[in-house]
Write a protein that holds these residues in place. Structure first.
Motif, PDB file in Angstrom:
ATOM      1  N   PRO A 267      -6.419  10.099   4.992  1.00 35.39           N
ATOM      2  CA  PRO A 267      -7.691  10.620   5.511  1.00 35.39           C
ATOM      3  C   PRO A 267      -8.684   9.494   5.795  1.00 35.39           C
ATOM      4  CG  PRO A 267      -6.999  11.834   3.559  1.00 35.39           C
ATOM      5  CD  PRO A 267      -6.103  10.630   3.656  1.00 35.39           C
ATOM      6  N   ARG A 268      -9.683   9.819   6.607  1.00 31.03           N
ATOM      7  CA  ARG A 268     -10.726   8.845   6.961  1.00 31.03           C
ATOM      8  C   ARG A 268     -11.769   8.787   5.831  1.00 31.03           C
ATOM      9  NH1 ARG A 268     -11.008   8.436  13.079  1.00 31.03           N
ATOM     10  NH2 ARG A 268     -13.242   8.090  12.891  1.00 31.03           N
ATOM     11  N   ASP A 269     -11.382   8.176   4.740  1.00 34.14           N
ATOM     12  CA  ASP A 269     -12.243   8.138   3.564  1.00 34.14           C
ATOM     13  C   ASP A 269     -11.965   6.847   2.798  1.00 34.14           C
ATOM     14  OD1 ASP A 269     -13.430   8.478   1.016  1.00 34.14           O
ATOM     15  OD2 ASP A 269     -13.245  10.658   1.151  1.00 34.14           O
ATOM     16  N   LEU A 270     -12.809   5.857   2.969  1.00 37.73           N
ATOM     17  CA  LEU A 270     -12.601   4.547   2.350  1.00 37.73           C
ATOM     18  C   LEU A 270     -12.627   4.628   0.828  1.00 37.73           C
ATOM     19  CD1 LEU A 270     -12.348   1.434   2.671  1.00 37.73           C
ATOM     20  CD2 LEU A 270     -14.838   1.350   2.560  1.00 37.73           C
ATOM     21  N   LYS A 271     -13.622   5.327   0.283  1.00 38.41           N
ATOM     22  CA  LYS A 271     -13.771   5.424  -1.167  1.00 38.41           C
ATOM     23  C   LYS A 271     -12.529   6.062  -1.792  1.00 38.41           C
ATOM     24  CE  LYS A 271     -17.212   6.907  -4.605  1.00 38.41           C
ATOM     25  NZ  LYS A 271     -16.382   7.772  -5.477  1.00 38.41           N
ATOM     26  N   GLN A 272     -12.056   7.126  -1.182  1.00 36.31           N
ATOM     27  CA  GLN A 272     -10.860   7.792  -1.684  1.00 36.31           C
ATOM     28  C   GLN A 272      -9.655   6.868  -1.609  1.00 36.31           C
ATOM     29  OE1 GLN A 272      -8.473  10.698   0.675  1.00 36.31           O
ATOM     30  NE2 GLN A 272      -9.225  12.194  -0.804  1.00 36.31           N
TER      31      GLN A 272
END
Length: 357
Positions: A267-272
């Protein structure tokens, strides 16, 4: 097992006005944590020999040579692997390019886009033409011989003079490969929210594309895919993996993979991605995807291979439609292979639909 490795570097100094990729700033601490997460994820694929590695973005040249070396160190990489790093001209120093080469990078892809400073400003690029010359000068000084340049067609107030000057610039500074993209207005981008005036219409954009194909051919850059042209021996090995539906793994938020016929992505989620990465399954490769991607390549769709791989043959009606398209100069149809002409590439989606199963 062999595969290609794509590493998404989602950091940029500034988002371009046309860009809808997953990118943002990111301070030194975030970049360090991200690099560690990337290495962690790659090491999950211990049984793979990487035949290509591609650092894409974003702006991978914002990484330090030490970070690139850290990512590549200890991986099972083929002896003759193509290892590409995308670079923007404003980030280039001789120390950085020399360091990338020492770390194992052997191919650069430099974002040029246009030879006109006013257009660079309009589309939101940070660099200007003097930085382009400097980047290529440095790349050659430190020993890079395989260098690709990006060319963007159909910018606001675009002219054949600008296109000529850009192709000439790329030719004379010695690029071995050119990726030529038509400007596309994407929702959510600055251009999507505030579309610039004086964009070429569809017919004008088509004419620019055909003109570019012909001029690039005359300069020795042979078209091998809709948007890609190369001198002999310099096709992008990594990108050919995508179009031939060979195995590749994408690492990083928004990065997609195709492995053993399965598609999946982060997914487009850096933190994750840094803290607790998840992979989303995205279905299986099918025959229509095979047809569509084959037609993107100049080598085309081989109907014997279609039958061998998928057990399918074209109907008499589909063959008749292909003969009509050949008469109209959209395709060539010989040796049981369907190949698109530059004119046909402009209608690739429609032509694919005619023969999808």
């Amino acid at each position: 097992m062999e595969a290609g490795l794509y590493i998404h570097i989602p950091f940029c100094l500034k988002r371009c006005n046309y860009c809808d990729f997953y990118t943002f700033g990111g301070n030194k601490s975030v970049r360090n944590e991200y690099v560690k997460a990337v290495k962690r994820e790659i090491l999950k694929y211990q049984d793979i020999t990487w035949k290509t590695v591609y650092f894409g973005g974003g702006t991978p040249s914002l990484l330090t040579p030490e970070q690139v070396e850290y990512i590549l160190s200890g991986l099972n990489i083929s002896e003759n692997a193509e290892i590409t790093l995308e670079a923007n001209p404003e980030t280039v120093t001789i120390e950085k390019f020399a360091g990338f080469r020492k770390a194992g990078v052997n191919r650069l892809s430099i974002g040029v886009q246009t030879a006109k400073n006013k257009s660079l400003e309009t589309i939101g690029r940070v660099h200007r033409i003097d930085k382009v010359y400097n980047a290529f000068k440095i790349a050659k000084e430190v020993g890079f011989k395989n260098i690709s340049g990006d060319l963007m067609l159909g910018l606001p107030d675009y002219t054949y003079k600008e296109l000529d000057e850009t192709i000439d610039l790329l030719y004379y500074i010695g690029v071995t490969h050119i990726s030529a993209y038509m400007l596309k207005i994407e929702d959510g981008t600055p251009f999507g929210k505030n579309t610039p005036q004086n964009l070429p219409n569809e017919d004008e954009m088509s004419d620019f594309y055909i003109y570019a194909c012909n001029k690039l051919e005359s300069r020795g850059y042979k078209q091998y895919e809709i948007s890609n042209f190369a001198k002999d021996g310099y096709q992008s090995q990594h990108n050919n993996i995508y179009w031939k539906l060979e195995n590749y793994v994408g690492i990083g938020p928004s990065a997609h993979s195709c492995f053993n016929g399965e598609r999946f992505f982060y997914p487009r989620d850096l933190k994750q991605f840094i803290e607790s990465p998840q992979i989303i399954q995205d279905g299986k490769v099918d025959i229509d995807e095979f047809i569509m991607l084959s037609l993107r390549l100049k080598s085309g769709l081989n109907l014997e291979q279609l039958k061998e791989k998928w057990g399918k043959e074209l109907t008499d009606l589909q063959i008749k439609k292909l003969k009509m398209l050949e008469n109209q100069k959209f395709i060539t149809f010989e040796n049981n292979t369907v190949s698109l002409t530059p004119k046909g590439f402009l209608m690739e989606n429609a032509i694919s639909c005619e023969i999808m199963m």
